[in-house]
Design a protein around this motif. Structure first.
Motif, PDB file in Angstrom:
ATOM      1  N   THR A 272       0.903  -1.278  -0.055  1.00 10.73           N
ATOM      2  CA  THR A 272      -0.092   0.069   0.052  1.00 10.73           C
ATOM      3  C   THR A 272       0.889   1.343  -0.019  1.00 10.73           C
ATOM      4  OG1 THR A 272      -1.630  -1.167   1.218  1.00 10.73           O
ATOM      5  CG2 THR A 272      -1.831   1.382   1.044  1.00 10.73           C
ATOM      6  N   GLY A 273       2.064   1.334   0.731  1.00  8.70           N
ATOM      7  CA  GLY A 273       2.763   2.490   0.979  1.00  8.70           C
ATOM      8  C   GLY A 273       3.626   2.635  -0.285  1.00  8.70           C
ATOM      9  N   LEU A 274       3.763   1.603  -0.769  1.00  6.70           N
ATOM     10  CA  LEU A 274       4.596   1.612  -2.234  1.00  6.70           C
ATOM     11  C   LEU A 274       3.729   2.251  -3.310  1.00  6.70           C
ATOM     12  CD1 LEU A 274       7.175   1.209  -4.011  1.00  6.70           C
ATOM     13  CD2 LEU A 274       6.576  -1.165  -4.431  1.00  6.70           C
ATOM     14  N   ALA A 275       2.404   1.867  -3.480  1.00  2.03           N
ATOM     15  CA  ALA A 275       1.774   2.130  -4.419  1.00  2.03           C
ATOM     16  C   ALA A 275       1.287   3.722  -4.287  1.00  2.03           C
ATOM     17  CB  ALA A 275       0.158   1.519  -4.338  1.00  2.03           C
ATOM     18  N   VAL A 276       1.229   4.059  -3.254  1.00  3.09           N
ATOM     19  CA  VAL A 276       0.782   5.637  -2.624  1.00  3.09           C
ATOM     20  C   VAL A 276       2.157   6.591  -2.940  1.00  3.09           C
ATOM     21  CG1 VAL A 276       0.576   7.409  -0.946  1.00  3.09           C
ATOM     22  CG2 VAL A 276      -0.949   5.010  -0.767  1.00  3.09           C
ATOM     23  N   VAL A 277       3.427   6.148  -2.873  1.00  4.99           N
ATOM     24  CA  VAL A 277       4.583   7.102  -2.981  1.00  4.99           C
ATOM     25  C   VAL A 277       4.997   6.720  -4.484  1.00  4.99           C
ATOM     26  CG1 VAL A 277       5.600   6.652  -0.589  1.00  4.99           C
ATOM     27  CG2 VAL A 277       6.343   5.156  -2.593  1.00  4.99           C
ATOM     28  N   LEU A 278       4.648   5.829  -5.140  1.00  3.10           N
ATOM     29  CA  LEU A 278       5.103   5.768  -6.597  1.00  3.10           C
ATOM     30  C   LEU A 278       3.801   6.747  -7.507  1.00  3.10           C
ATOM     31  CD1 LEU A 278       5.506   1.986  -7.172  1.00  3.10           C
ATOM     32  CD2 LEU A 278       7.148   4.047  -7.784  1.00  3.10           C
ATOM     33  N   ALA A 279       2.817   6.606  -6.983  1.00  6.23           N
ATOM     34  CA  ALA A 279       1.620   7.732  -7.652  1.00  6.23           C
ATOM     35  C   ALA A 279       2.083   8.982  -7.311  1.00  6.23           C
ATOM     36  CB  ALA A 279       0.247   7.114  -7.138  1.00  6.23           C
ATOM     37  N   ALA A 280       2.385   9.325  -5.956  1.00 11.09           N
ATOM     38  CA  ALA A 280       2.706  10.693  -5.620  1.00 11.09           C
ATOM     39  C   ALA A 280       4.137  11.246  -6.292  1.00 11.09           C
ATOM     40  CB  ALA A 280       2.952  10.663  -3.909  1.00 11.09           C
ATOM     41  N   PHE A 281       4.885  10.278  -6.751  1.00 12.83           N
ATOM     42  CA  PHE A 281       6.215  10.788  -7.335  1.00 12.83           C
ATOM     43  C   PHE A 281       5.843  11.400  -8.769  1.00 12.83           C
ATOM     44  CE2 PHE A 281      10.602   9.596  -9.147  1.00 12.83           C
ATOM     45  CZ  PHE A 281      10.999  10.928  -8.717  1.00 12.83           C
ATOM     46  N   THR A 282       4.575  11.155  -9.198  1.00  7.92           N
ATOM     47  CA  THR A 282       4.355  11.822 -10.774  1.00  7.92           C
ATOM     48  C   THR A 282       4.153  13.358 -10.244  1.00  7.92           C
ATOM     49  OG1 THR A 282       2.833   9.813 -11.180  1.00  7.92           O
ATOM     50  CG2 THR A 282       2.367  11.823 -12.191  1.00  7.92           C
ATOM     51  N   TYR A 283       3.766  13.600  -9.160  1.00 11.46           N
ATOM     52  CA  TYR A 283       3.644  15.281  -8.898  1.00 11.46           C
ATOM     53  C   TYR A 283       4.928  15.800  -8.055  1.00 11.46           C
ATOM     54  CZ  TYR A 283      -1.021  13.630  -9.691  1.00 11.46           C
ATOM     55  OH  TYR A 283      -2.099  12.997 -10.575  1.00 11.46           O
ATOM     56  N   SER A 348       7.888   6.372 -24.656  1.00 11.57           N
ATOM     57  CA  SER A 348       7.984   6.548 -26.260  1.00 11.57           C
ATOM     58  C   SER A 348       6.740   6.979 -26.810  1.00 11.57           C
ATOM     59  CB  SER A 348       8.401   5.238 -26.662  1.00 11.57           C
ATOM     60  OG  SER A 348       9.795   4.571 -26.127  1.00 11.57           O
ATOM     61  N   ALA A 349       5.623   6.848 -26.054  1.00 16.54           N
ATOM     62  CA  ALA A 349       4.304   7.094 -26.481  1.00 16.54           C
ATOM     63  C   ALA A 349       3.966   8.720 -26.170  1.00 16.54           C
ATOM     64  CB  ALA A 349       3.354   6.210 -25.819  1.00 16.54           C
ATOM     65  N   GLY A 350       5.122   9.348 -25.707  1.00 12.12           N
ATOM     66  CA  GLY A 350       5.056  10.773 -25.441  1.00 12.12           C
ATOM     67  C   GLY A 350       4.189  11.177 -24.425  1.00 12.12           C
ATOM     68  N   LEU A 351       4.035  10.162 -23.250  1.00 11.50           N
ATOM     69  CA  LEU A 351       3.266  10.598 -22.040  1.00 11.50           C
ATOM     70  C   LEU A 351       4.390  11.214 -20.944  1.00 11.50           C
ATOM     71  CD1 LEU A 351       1.192   7.512 -21.654  1.00 11.50           C
ATOM     72  CD2 LEU A 351       0.569   9.632 -22.504  1.00 11.50           C
ATOM     73  N   GLY A 352       5.617  11.177 -21.211  1.00 13.56           N
ATOM     74  CA  GLY A 352       6.675  11.916 -20.245  1.00 13.56           C
ATOM     75  C   GLY A 352       7.304  11.119 -19.350  1.00 13.56           C
ATOM     76  N   LEU A 353       8.321  11.248 -18.591  1.00 12.91           N
ATOM     77  CA  LEU A 353       9.064  10.496 -17.774  1.00 12.91           C
ATOM     78  C   LEU A 353       8.289  10.266 -16.455  1.00 12.91           C
ATOM     79  CD1 LEU A 353      12.421  12.084 -17.995  1.00 12.91           C
ATOM     80  CD2 LEU A 353      11.976   9.888 -18.647  1.00 12.91           C
ATOM     81  N   THR A 354       7.441  11.190 -16.020  1.00  9.71           N
ATOM     82  CA  THR A 354       6.752  10.940 -14.892  1.00  9.71           C
ATOM     83  C   THR A 354       5.494   9.823 -14.988  1.00  9.71           C
ATOM     84  OG1 THR A 354       5.142  12.639 -15.520  1.00  9.71           O
ATOM     85  CG2 THR A 354       7.089  13.291 -14.052  1.00  9.71           C
ATOM     86  N   ALA A 355       5.020   9.538 -16.393  1.00 12.92           N
ATOM     87  CA  ALA A 355       3.980   8.677 -16.438  1.00 12.92           C
ATOM     88  C   ALA A 355       4.686   7.153 -15.925  1.00 12.92           C
ATOM     89  CB  ALA A 355       3.732   8.535 -17.897  1.00 12.92           C
ATOM     90  N   THR A 356       6.004   6.682 -15.978  1.00 14.26           N
ATOM     91  CA  THR A 356       6.419   5.717 -15.538  1.00 14.26           C
ATOM     92  C   THR A 356       6.133   5.321 -13.892  1.00 14.26           C
ATOM     93  OG1 THR A 356       8.513   6.535 -14.709  1.00 14.26           O
ATOM     94  CG2 THR A 356       8.327   5.691 -17.044  1.00 14.26           C
ATOM     95  N   ASN A 357       5.816   6.337 -13.156  1.00 15.86           N
ATOM     96  CA  ASN A 357       5.391   6.146 -11.941  1.00 15.86           C
ATOM     97  C   ASN A 357       3.986   5.509 -11.911  1.00 15.86           C
ATOM     98  OD1 ASN A 357       7.795   7.460 -11.167  1.00 15.86           O
ATOM     99  ND2 ASN A 357       6.895   9.333 -11.412  1.00 15.86           N
TER     100      ASN A 357
END
Length: 406
Positions: A272-283, A348-357
């Motif tokens: 749960t903690g990992l999912a939250v911080v990965l999503a947060a890293f987008t911002y 590669s699809a143009g979504l940006g580096l943060t989309a990987t999170n």
């Protein structure tokens, strides 16, 4: 502790460094070969796939040699693989070197942990194994930042030459310090593979693929994200990788302490903690301090998943713990390969580096769902008066279940 443990720890340090070093070298490698960042990310993907294939294959091969002989062979291959990576004139040959090095990963930790346990008295075995594995976590605090520094000062190839030197030191230490052993009878492959018929073993490995794999969706492209999105200077990548490594060490220490007491709650909390911080890293990737904290938390929650994931597999694979352990290491790395590949696709699809999170967060949420499902099925089996023996068919609670000894 015996000096032979130092040789094993050096080997583990080298393997940990070569696995994670690419996250600090990726921009330089891409520029040298004239390829895109997503394509350069294949250096992580193929390494992980090499572990997937090599872990069970080399572990089974190892049953035909003494453990010392097998460790020597593995360190020899490790040196060759890293030299090939550093010397490669083409992108394809560099990837081939990564695969050769990866073949040693899973079997080294599987066989090395058994050797470490045999070197000490029974009451010190856990400490001996922990010491060997500390080489892997310390690699992320020391080895990866130093590798990044070498890359920035002398070129990325120098990093792999230095890792090869670590392999030579580990090999010499094994030759000189690890006691000679008698050859063992080859294990029956059928009996070893039978453990994978247990559905709970398969579900546990699926959790591993999706859970820890989510980490690599973000960290494979960490250097590029922190320089191009967050705005850190390229020289900052050196200590940024150390921050991630400190998070890994902290997560390992905390999770290792609590997993024996409450395995599933620890697994739920870490996923749960990992999912939250990965999503947060987008911002948070757009703000330096917030990004720094998030990177440390990704390392913390990421490695906090490892002890419960590994323990759950072993709890359901008593019939063949060595092969199951190697198989789970392969599962970790299959998840790493999948995540880094998916991360490359969204870039590669143009979504940006943060989309990987978001890729990593969704993988981790899926792992949490599998964990809940596995726990539910386990409770239902117990409630129905049926027990599943590791690697065998379901039997009623009134029947005798033979316990296989490794």
């Amino acid at each position: 502790m015996p000096l032979a443990l130092l040789a094993l720890t050096i080997g583990a340090f080298g393997i940990g460094t070569t696995e994670f070093a690419v996250m600090g070298l990726l921009p330089d490698m891409a520029a040298d070969f004239g390829v895109s960042i997503p394509l350069a990310g294949y250096a992580t993907t193929v390494y992980a796939l090499g572990v997937v294939v090599g872990a069970p294959l080399m572990t089974v091969l190892g049953t035909r040699f003494t453990r010392k002989q097998m460790l020597m062979l593995l360190m020899g291959l490790f040196v060759v693989g890293n030299l090939l990576t550093g010397l490669a004139p083409t992108f394809g040959l560099m990837l081939a070197g990564r695969v050769v090095a990866a073949f040693t990963h899973g079997a080294f930790f599987g066989i090395g942990s058994l050797v470490a346990a045999d070197l000490v008295a029974p009451e010190k075995r856990a400490a001996a194994i922990s010491l060997m594995f500390s080489g892997l976590t310390v690699a992320n605090v020391v080895g990866v930042p130093v590798g990044t520094l070498l890359s920035q000062q002398f070129g990325w190839r120098t990093t792999f030459y230095a890792i090869a030197v670590l392999g030579v030191l580990g090999l010499l230490g094994i030759v000189k310090l690890v006691p000679a052993q008698r050859a063992r009878a080859a294990a029956r492959i059928g009996s070893e593979l039978a453990v994978f018929r247990n559905p709970q073993v398969g579900l546990a490995m699926l959790m591993t693929v999706l859970g820890f794999g989510g980490v690599f969706a973000a960290v494979t492209y960490l250097a590029s994200t922190m320089t191009e999105v967050t705005g850190f200077a390229p020289s900052s990548v050196i200590w940024l990788t150390a921050v991630f490594g400190l998070g890994l060490v902290g997560g390992n220490l905390v999770s290792g302490r609590f997993t024996d007491r409450a395995m599933m709650p620890m697994l739920y909390a870490s996923l749960t903690g990992l999912a939250v911080v990965l999503a947060a890293f987008t911002y948070t990737a757009h703000h330096k301090i917030a990004a720094l904290v998030t990177v440390a938390l990704i390392g913390f929650f990421g490695f906090a998943t490892v002890p419960p994931l590994q323990k759950r597999v072993l709890d359901h694979a008593a019939a063949a713990p060595t092969l199951a352990s190697a198989g789970n290491i392969a599962a970790f790395n299959f998840g790493n390969a999948l995540a880094s590949w998916l991360g490359g696709l969204v870039i590669s699809a143009g979504l940006g580096l943060t989309a990987t999170n978001w890729v990593g967060a969704l993988m981790t949420v899926a792992a949490l769902g599998v964990a809940v499902l596995a726990s539910y099925l386990e409770r239902r089996q117990r409630g129905g008066g049926r027990v599943v023996a590791a690697g065998g068919p379901a039997v009623t609670a009134d029947e005798t279940v033979p316990v296989a000894r490794s």
